[in-house]
Design a protein around this motif. Structure first.
Motif, PDB file in Angstrom:
ATOM      1  N   LEU A 399       0.816  -1.214   0.000  1.00 26.63           N
ATOM      2  CA  LEU A 399       0.000   0.000   0.000  1.00 26.63           C
ATOM      3  C   LEU A 399       0.851   1.266   0.000  1.00 26.63           C
ATOM      4  CD1 LEU A 399      -2.865  -1.050   2.442  1.00 26.63           C
ATOM      5  CD2 LEU A 399      -2.904  -0.967  -0.065  1.00 26.63           C
ATOM      6  N   ARG A 400       1.958   1.259   0.732  1.00 23.57           N
ATOM      7  CA  ARG A 400       2.860   2.414   0.758  1.00 23.57           C
ATOM      8  C   ARG A 400       4.183   2.137   0.063  1.00 23.57           C
ATOM      9  NH1 ARG A 400       2.428   4.730   6.992  1.00 23.57           N
ATOM     10  NH2 ARG A 400       0.200   5.220   6.969  1.00 23.57           N
ATOM     11  N   GLY A 401       4.514   0.877  -0.094  1.00 30.73           N
ATOM     12  CA  GLY A 401       5.821   0.539  -0.650  1.00 30.73           C
ATOM     13  C   GLY A 401       5.857   0.590  -2.158  1.00 30.73           C
ATOM     14  N   THR A 402       4.938  -0.131  -2.795  1.00 29.86           N
ATOM     15  CA  THR A 402       4.865  -0.143  -4.252  1.00 29.86           C
ATOM     16  C   THR A 402       3.884   0.938  -4.678  1.00 29.86           C
ATOM     17  OG1 THR A 402       5.280  -2.529  -4.228  1.00 29.86           O
ATOM     18  CG2 THR A 402       4.439  -1.571  -6.267  1.00 29.86           C
ATOM     19  N   GLU A 403       4.384   2.005  -5.268  1.00 28.96           N
ATOM     20  CA  GLU A 403       3.550   3.185  -5.500  1.00 28.96           C
ATOM     21  C   GLU A 403       2.372   2.922  -6.423  1.00 28.96           C
ATOM     22  OE1 GLU A 403       6.125   7.013  -5.723  1.00 28.96           O
ATOM     23  OE2 GLU A 403       7.397   5.345  -6.386  1.00 28.96           O
ATOM     24  N   ILE A 404       2.573   2.116  -7.451  1.00 26.04           N
ATOM     25  CA  ILE A 404       1.506   1.906  -8.436  1.00 26.04           C
ATOM     26  C   ILE A 404       0.317   1.162  -7.814  1.00 26.04           C
ATOM     27  CG2 ILE A 404       2.313  -0.309  -9.359  1.00 26.04           C
ATOM     28  CD1 ILE A 404       1.607   0.772 -12.156  1.00 26.04           C
ATOM     29  N   ILE A 405       0.590   0.288  -6.846  1.00 29.88           N
ATOM     30  CA  ILE A 405      -0.504  -0.420  -6.178  1.00 29.88           C
ATOM     31  C   ILE A 405      -1.339   0.553  -5.364  1.00 29.88           C
ATOM     32  CG2 ILE A 405      -1.035  -2.069  -4.335  1.00 29.88           C
ATOM     33  CD1 ILE A 405       1.128  -3.874  -5.381  1.00 29.88           C
ATOM     34  N   GLY A 406      -0.667   1.389  -4.569  1.00 25.08           N
ATOM     35  CA  GLY A 406      -1.391   2.364  -3.767  1.00 25.08           C
ATOM     36  C   GLY A 406      -2.182   3.341  -4.616  1.00 25.08           C
ATOM     37  N   PHE A 407      -1.574   3.830  -5.701  1.00 19.85           N
ATOM     38  CA  PHE A 407      -2.260   4.811  -6.544  1.00 19.85           C
ATOM     39  C   PHE A 407      -3.430   4.196  -7.295  1.00 19.85           C
ATOM     40  CE2 PHE A 407      -2.720   6.888 -10.742  1.00 19.85           C
ATOM     41  CZ  PHE A 407      -3.302   8.060 -10.286  1.00 19.85           C
ATOM     42  N   SER A 408      -3.311   2.968  -7.715  1.00 19.02           N
ATOM     43  CA  SER A 408      -4.389   2.340  -8.490  1.00 19.02           C
ATOM     44  C   SER A 408      -5.709   2.350  -7.732  1.00 19.02           C
ATOM     45  CB  SER A 408      -4.012   0.907  -8.864  1.00 19.02           C
ATOM     46  OG  SER A 408      -4.070   0.043  -7.730  1.00 19.02           O
ATOM     47  N   LEU A 409      -5.641   2.317  -6.412  1.00 19.71           N
ATOM     48  CA  LEU A 409      -6.863   2.282  -5.605  1.00 19.71           C
ATOM     49  C   LEU A 409      -7.644   3.587  -5.671  1.00 19.71           C
ATOM     50  CD1 LEU A 409      -5.466   0.322  -2.540  1.00 19.71           C
ATOM     51  CD2 LEU A 409      -7.113  -0.496  -4.220  1.00 19.71           C
ATOM     52  N   ALA A 410      -7.031   4.636  -6.222  1.00 26.47           N
ATOM     53  CA  ALA A 410      -7.769   5.883  -6.436  1.00 26.47           C
ATOM     54  C   ALA A 410      -8.854   5.712  -7.487  1.00 26.47           C
ATOM     55  CB  ALA A 410      -6.803   6.994  -6.859  1.00 26.47           C
ATOM     56  N   ALA A 411      -8.830   4.589  -8.201  1.00 27.50           N
ATOM     57  CA  ALA A 411      -9.836   4.320  -9.248  1.00 27.50           C
ATOM     58  C   ALA A 411     -11.062   3.590  -8.716  1.00 27.50           C
ATOM     59  CB  ALA A 411      -9.208   3.505 -10.377  1.00 27.50           C
ATOM     60  N   ARG A 412     -11.144   3.361  -7.415  1.00 35.53           N
ATOM     61  CA  ARG A 412     -12.307   2.655  -6.865  1.00 35.53           C
ATOM     62  C   ARG A 412     -13.601   3.438  -7.100  1.00 35.53           C
ATOM     63  NH1 ARG A 412     -10.296   1.337  -0.877  1.00 35.53           N
ATOM     64  NH2 ARG A 412      -9.354   3.385  -1.230  1.00 35.53           N
ATOM     65  N   GLU A 413     -13.527   4.756  -6.967  1.00 35.25           N
ATOM     66  CA  GLU A 413     -14.714   5.572  -7.216  1.00 35.25           C
ATOM     67  C   GLU A 413     -15.175   5.418  -8.666  1.00 35.25           C
ATOM     68  OE1 GLU A 413     -16.178  10.282  -7.199  1.00 35.25           O
ATOM     69  OE2 GLU A 413     -14.063   9.766  -6.923  1.00 35.25           O
ATOM     70  N   LEU A 414     -14.201   5.360  -9.588  1.00 35.39           N
ATOM     71  CA  LEU A 414     -14.547   5.201 -11.001  1.00 35.39           C
ATOM     72  C   LEU A 414     -15.180   3.834 -11.247  1.00 35.39           C
ATOM     73  CD1 LEU A 414     -14.521   6.173 -13.924  1.00 35.39           C
ATOM     74  CD2 LEU A 414     -12.164   5.331 -14.111  1.00 35.39           C
ATOM     75  N   GLU A 415     -14.672   2.792 -10.633  1.00 37.05           N
ATOM     76  CA  GLU A 415     -15.263   1.466 -10.803  1.00 37.05           C
ATOM     77  C   GLU A 415     -16.730   1.474 -10.366  1.00 37.05           C
ATOM     78  OE1 GLU A 415     -14.707  -3.219  -9.467  1.00 37.05           O
ATOM     79  OE2 GLU A 415     -13.716  -1.629  -8.334  1.00 37.05           O
ATOM     80  N   GLN A 416     -17.000   2.070  -9.212  1.00 39.28           N
ATOM     81  CA  GLN A 416     -18.373   2.126  -8.716  1.00 39.28           C
ATOM     82  C   GLN A 416     -19.258   2.935  -9.655  1.00 39.28           C
ATOM     83  OE1 GLN A 416     -17.804   3.755  -4.812  1.00 39.28           O
ATOM     84  NE2 GLN A 416     -16.912   1.869  -3.990  1.00 39.28           N
ATOM     85  N   ALA A 417     -18.713   4.032 -10.191  1.00 36.02           N
ATOM     86  CA  ALA A 417     -19.490   4.860 -11.116  1.00 36.02           C
ATOM     87  C   ALA A 417     -19.795   4.100 -12.407  1.00 36.02           C
ATOM     88  CB  ALA A 417     -18.728   6.147 -11.421  1.00 36.02           C
ATOM     89  N   LEU A 418     -18.803   3.370 -12.919  1.00 38.71           N
ATOM     90  CA  LEU A 418     -19.018   2.592 -14.136  1.00 38.71           C
ATOM     91  C   LEU A 418     -20.046   1.483 -13.913  1.00 38.71           C
ATOM     92  CD1 LEU A 418     -15.314   2.334 -15.365  1.00 38.71           C
ATOM     93  CD2 LEU A 418     -17.166   3.596 -16.498  1.00 38.71           C
ATOM     94  N   GLU A 419     -20.031   0.897 -12.740  1.00 37.51           N
ATOM     95  CA  GLU A 419     -21.021  -0.136 -12.429  1.00 37.51           C
ATOM     96  C   GLU A 419     -22.432   0.444 -12.376  1.00 37.51           C
ATOM     97  OE1 GLU A 419     -19.424  -1.710  -8.823  1.00 37.51           O
ATOM     98  OE2 GLU A 419     -18.397  -3.373  -9.836  1.00 37.51           O
ATOM     99  N   SER A 420     -22.541   1.691 -11.919  1.00 36.62           N
ATOM    100  CA  SER A 420     -23.855   2.337 -11.829  1.00 36.62           C
ATOM    101  C   SER A 420     -24.370   2.798 -13.189  1.00 36.62           C
ATOM    102  CB  SER A 420     -23.781   3.543 -10.892  1.00 36.62           C
ATOM    103  OG  SER A 420     -23.084   4.628 -11.510  1.00 36.62           O
ATOM    104  N   GLU A 421     -23.442   2.955 -14.150  1.00 40.04           N
ATOM    105  CA  GLU A 421     -23.764   3.449 -15.498  1.00 40.04           C
ATOM    106  C   GLU A 421     -24.379   4.851 -15.464  1.00 40.04           C
ATOM    107  OE1 GLU A 421     -26.184   0.519 -17.416  1.00 40.04           O
ATOM    108  OE2 GLU A 421     -24.539  -0.929 -17.583  1.00 40.04           O
ATOM    109  N   ASP A 422     -24.084   5.580 -14.383  1.00 38.81           N
ATOM    110  CA  ASP A 422     -24.563   6.963 -14.238  1.00 38.81           C
ATOM    111  C   ASP A 422     -23.520   7.889 -14.868  1.00 38.81           C
ATOM    112  OD1 ASP A 422     -24.910   9.630 -13.168  1.00 38.81           O
ATOM    113  OD2 ASP A 422     -26.265   8.772 -11.673  1.00 38.81           O
ATOM    114  N   GLU A 423     -23.878   8.539 -15.959  1.00 36.68           N
ATOM    115  CA  GLU A 423     -22.921   9.360 -16.700  1.00 36.68           C
ATOM    116  C   GLU A 423     -22.352  10.499 -15.859  1.00 36.68           C
ATOM    117  OE1 GLU A 423     -21.564   8.840 -19.596  1.00 36.68           O
ATOM    118  OE2 GLU A 423     -22.695   6.959 -19.792  1.00 36.68           O
ATOM    119  N   GLU A 424     -23.174  11.091 -15.022  1.00 35.81           N
ATOM    120  CA  GLU A 424     -22.695  12.203 -14.194  1.00 35.81           C
ATOM    121  C   GLU A 424     -21.679  11.711 -13.167  1.00 35.81           C
ATOM    122  OE1 GLU A 424     -22.009  15.941 -13.340  1.00 35.81           O
ATOM    123  OE2 GLU A 424     -23.413  15.305 -14.907  1.00 35.81           O
TER     124      GLU A 424
END
Length: 716
Positions: A399-424
């Motif tokens: 989570l803090r050691g490998t930077e790309i792993i920690g940063f990738s989790l910033a996309a969780r909000e996008l995953e939830q939004a894509l699942e909702s199919e809500d354009e806004e």
């Protein structure tokens, strides 16, 4: 005056001068009853009201939380803030570019118009503290479980805070003290328009870098300057060119008198965390799990980072702040383990626990109240050990050691939004991820992170039991010699998170399936799933430890009614007091209480960035051109030591003399006493400070920033 709790009264009447003056981080509202007479006998010329007052200007009004983890102080009536260079380091690095490298070259704003806004940086003033223990305890019952008790405390604390805050702009918090035996409410005022004013180059502000960190003798000009702005009415406001420098309720006059061995010294600041009431099992866990989990992974990561930084000026700038943050507590953990072992702290705690058990067994009432405390603590620490070790390694390796792993989790909000199919929602999540990406990729070098990933995943595999592997480990050929390198290479070839360009291409038309299949994001989700699972597995042990830690502290106070107990640090404003002095680190060695500019020149290594010295500073030294900032013996003093009790968070704290004048800036502790967060060692523990005269000398004679000198209140 509000009614005081029984605990507070016991503390007050217990004061007998038995505690050493230099030990303790004291709560400001209790200073009048607990400390002021002792402090005045040591040379303080102020009253308790001069230090902490709700109704009048006092020293506490000049001291701020700087950012999220340091202390700063107001040194002019125009909102000028002094703090450490290492406290401003992250901001200075973020504002730097290859063309304007303020870390390497320094920066001095000739006018307020030239000061640089620092987005995301804030300073926080404490307006007042109030004991609310009786209000909290009124809502608690003896038959509550620890979880019910915690929930009730949170609810009552929220009610108290909301009733005080009302519709004001203040931030109100309730915090526990003495392990949950006492509670105080704090009222804060937060200012978000903070601007960078000045800092010396790192060759001065970070002279000695990581080699000298935590060491004495030191020769570091560890300071930087910022300014806090407010609206025209003096209230907090977001950045605006129309904002004006804040006129604070108090600012610290600066003394050029210097100091002698034995002079009174006081610090005010925000110490982050100490654990001086830990039992022997808690100390064993700190040494062999928590500290070990910092030392091992960070050592591996920093070695890779350092090689990359030495290969490129750009990478050095990108990773300067990250490396500094990582190495600071890596080295601290090494020193702490060394100190705890050398000082036999576990053995001393075991003797205290034996004494406590004997005292408990002297009466049935004590047995009923405290009989299970130590056995419960022992069992809880043992139960959580394997899960706690894995949890810490997950954090440090992934989570803090490998930077790309920690940063990738910033996309969780996008995953939830894509699942909702809500354009806004998709649009908003995309914009939020882009904002995070701007900051992340500015200071990111993918080839370096790939090497870190390979090394840290292999380390995790070696140190942690297989039952605690994240699910993505199934994709790694752990039986192959180069299995971890192969996995990291594949991930970095296929992930959209490797570069800003690839991520932005994806965000032009984000697809849920592609995001979920991304190897970095998949590894990130797998890691977080494991981390949360480990947290749940140690929850009961944590509750047991919290409950019995609280009872242990209460029992110690009951067992020793004539002893004054100070609270562990918890990032609330505290005062410590002591005196200027030297120390003996080992047989036949005595360290002076000060260093001079001569020592800077003696340490110089022109080809080593850690010990390079600017030519102008060398010329000032050759000419002995120190102006009015020289000591009375004609030398330029740089750093000095006191026995003030400080810890992380105190960085940037003012060191104040008996007259209430600023004469130093706290910035470090000493290597021989790195055990201090757990056990204060009065013969060894030292607070390392920048001499304020060296600060002014650099501003005036080195930088020529007379405009800054002119706005300070300087006492000759």
């Amino acid at each position: 005056m509000k009614k005081m709790t029984a605990l507070a009264m016991a503390m007050i009447f217990a004061f007998s001068g038995l505690s050493k003056a230099d030990e303790g981080m004291w709560i400001l509202p209790l200073i009048k009853k607990l400390n002021i007479e002792k402090m005045q006998s040591m040379g303080l010329q102020l009253s308790a009201e001069d230090i902490y007052s709700v109704n009048h200007s006092s020293l506490k009004d000049a001291v701020v939380i700087f950012g999220g983890g340091c202390t700063g102080e107001l040194i002019s009536d125009k909102g000028l803030i002094l703090t450490n260079h290492h406290c401003g380091y992250g901001t200075i690095q973020a504002l730097s570019t290859m063309e304007n490298n303020y870390l390497e070259d320094g920066f001095w704003a000739p006018t307020t118009d030239d000061e640089i806004p620092a987005p995301g940086l804030s300073v926080t003033f404490m307006k007042r503290m109030e004991d609310v223990t009786s209000k909290i305890e009124a809502g608690l019952t003896a038959d509550m479980t620890e979880e019910e008790r915690r929930s009730a405390i949170d609810s009552i604390s929220t009610q108290i805070a909301d009733s005080v805050k009302g519709d004001s702009h203040y931030r109100v918090l309730v915090r526990d003290f003495y392990g949950g035996n006492q509670y105080f409410m704090m009222v804060y005022e937060v200012f978000n328009d903070v601007r960078f004013v000045g800092a010396p180059p790192s060759s001065i502000g970070k002279f000695g870098h990581d080699t000298d960190n935590w060491m004495w003798p030191r020769h570091t000009g560890d300071f930087s300057l910022f300014r806090v702005y407010a609206d025209k009415d003096g209230k907090p406001a977001e950045y605006s060119p129309d904002n004006v420098p804040l006129k604070p309720a108090h600012h610290l006059p600066i003394s050029l008198k210097g100091y002698e061995k034995g002079d009174f010294a006081m610090t005010l600041g925000y110490p982050g965390s100490t654990q001086r009431y830990l039992t022997s099992w808690g100390i064993d866990e700190r040494m062999n799990i928590f500290n070990f989990s910092l030392i091992k992974p960070r050592g591996v990561k920093q070695e890779i980072w350092e090689k990359a930084m030495n290969s490129s000026d750009k990478i050095r700038l990108q990773y300067a702040s990250k490396y500094s943050r990582s190495s600071n507590y890596w080295k601290n953990s090494i020193g702490m383990n060394r100190g705890l072992k050398n000082l036999n702290v576990i053995e001393k705690k075991q003797k205290l626990e034996e004494k406590f058990s004997d005292w408990v067994n002297e009466s049935p009432e004590r047995q009923e109240k405290y009989g299970d405390v130590l056995p419960s603590l022992k069992a809880a620490y043992e139960n959580r050990a394997p899960y706690y070790l894995a949890q810490n390694f997950v954090r440090e390796c992934m989570l803090r050691g490998t930077e790309i792993i920690g940063f990738s989790l910033a996309a969780r909000e996008l995953e939830q939004a894509l699942e909702s199919e809500d354009e806004e929602k998709i649009k908003q999540a995309t914009e939020n991820l882009k904002k995070n990406a701007e900051d992340f990729y500015k200071d990111y070098h993918a080839p370096t992170d790939q090497k870190v990933m390979s090394a840290l995943l292999e380390l995790y595999h070696e140190e942690i039991d297989a039952e605690f592997y994240p699910s993505f480990f199934e994709e790694i050929k752990t039986d192959k010699e180069d299995g971890f390198e192969e996995y990291a290479d594949k991930l970095f070839r296929k992930s959209i998170f490797v570069s800003k360009e690839e991520l932005y291409d994806f965000l032009e038309n984000p697809k849920l399936k592609k995001l979920k299949k991304d190897p970095a994001y998949s590894a990130g989700k797998s890691t977080m799933e494991l981390y949360l699972k480990l947290m749940s597995q140690i929850r009961e042990s944590n509750l047991t430890i919290d409950k019995n830690h609280r009872l242990f502290i209460a029992g110690l106070q009951e067992m020793n009614p004539d002893k004054v107990y100070y609270d562990d640090a918890n990032f609330t404003m505290r005062l410590s007091y002591g005196e200027v002095g030297d120390y003996e680190p080992r047989d036949a060695v005595i360290y002076k209480h000060y260093t001079t500019l001569k020592g800077v020149m003696e340490k110089e290594k022109p080809d080593d960035y850690e010990f390079s010295v600017p030519e102008k500073l060398k010329q000032l030294y050759r000419d002995k051109d120190y102006g009015r900032y020289a000591n009375k013996d004609g030398r330029m003093y740089v750093n000095f030591t006191t026995d003030n009790d400080i810890t992380g968070g105190n960085s940037g704290s003012p060191v104040i003399n008996g007259e209430g004048y600023l004469f130093g800036l706290a910035f470090d502790g000493n290597w021989e006493a790195m055990s201090g967060d757990i056990a204060f060692e009065p013969e060894l523990q030292k607070c390392i400070n920048v001499d304020i005269r060296y600060v002014l000398f650099i501003i005036d004679k080195y930088a020529g920033a007379q405009n800054l000198i002119d706005e300070m209140t300087i006492v000759e």
